[in-house]
Scaffold this active site. Structure first.
Site, short mmCIF file in Angstrom:
data_model
loop_
_atom_site.label_atom_id
_atom_site.label_comp_id
_atom_site.label_asym_id
_atom_site.label_seq_id
_atom_site.Cartn_x
_atom_site.Cartn_y
_atom_site.Cartn_z
CG ASP A 30 5.68 37.09 82.38
OD1 ASP A 30 6.84 37.26 82.82
OD2 ASP A 30 5.24 35.97 82.03
CB ILE A 31 4.14 34.95 77.69
CG1 ILE A 31 3.33 34.37 76.54
CG2 ILE A 31 4.95 33.88 78.39
CD1 ILE A 31 4.18 33.83 75.42
CG ASN A 86 13.41 35.68 89.42
OD1 ASN A 86 13.26 35.83 90.63
ND2 ASN A 86 12.38 35.49 88.60
N GLY A 92 15.42 31.08 89.92
CA GLY A 92 14.25 31.04 89.05
C GLY A 92 14.41 31.80 87.74
CD GLN A 93 18.52 35.50 84.90
OE1 GLN A 93 19.32 35.47 85.84
NE2 GLN A 93 18.66 36.29 83.85
CG HIS A 99 13.75 39.77 82.80
ND1 HIS A 99 14.73 38.86 82.43
CD2 HIS A 99 12.88 39.07 83.57
CE1 HIS A 99 14.44 37.68 82.96
NE2 HIS A 99 13.33 37.78 83.66
CG LEU A 100 13.90 45.66 86.97
CD1 LEU A 100 15.17 45.38 86.19
CD2 LEU A 100 13.68 47.16 87.09
CG HIS A 101 9.67 39.43 86.94
ND1 HIS A 101 8.91 38.52 86.24
CD2 HIS A 101 10.94 38.96 86.89
CE1 HIS A 101 9.69 37.55 85.78
NE2 HIS A 101 10.93 37.79 86.16
#
Ligand code: 5GP
Length: 117
Positions: A30-31, A86, A92-93, A99-101
């Site tokens: 993640d950035i 999310n 919060g998306q 995608h999965l965090h």
């Protein structure tokens, strides 16, 4: 495919290092990491939100969970990580490509469950 930032990353239009990839998904750091390990597992197929997935996506959704486990193993955090999806702006998306965090490397208390940011 390329309408979201993840679509552009998948299409190679934005350079990004894939720390894991297979036929169905990729994983990138993640950035804006919220934990020492913060990786995104992104399906190659562009499904905007989890709720937009169809019965036909059953295998893909299972695949993403298995891939998350493999990435956690690869990163040495298989014993303690949190997996988050999310769904929707209110949750919060911000990128509307499913995608999965994977979050790991810091403590998580129950109180932090609702919002990891
Ligand atoms: P969401 O809020 O949609 O669940 O998660 C989107 C995530 O994508 C955020 O954690 C954000 O930091 C990350 N992100 C947004 N743009 C980029 C990018 O260009 N590269 C990477 N690696 N991550 C990004």
């Amino acid at each position: 495919m390329s309408e979201t930032i993840f679509g552009k990353i998948l299409a190679g239009e934005i350079p990004s290092e894939f720390i894991y990839e297979d036929e169905h998904c990729v994983a990138i750091n993640d950035i804006n990491p919220q934990a020492p390990v913060h990786v995104l597992v992104i399906p190659r197929k562009a499904i905007p939100r989890l709720v937009d997935a169809a019965d036909d996506d059953r295998d893909l959704l299972g695949h993403l969970m298995l891939a998350a486990g493999k990435v956690a193993e690869q990163l040495g955090v298989a014993d303690a990580f949190r997996l988050i999806v999310n769904n929707g702006e209110g949750a919060g998306q911000t990128v509307f490509h499913l995608h999965l965090h994977i979050l790991a490397g810091r403590g998580f208390s129950e109180g932090q469950m609702a919002g990891f940011r």
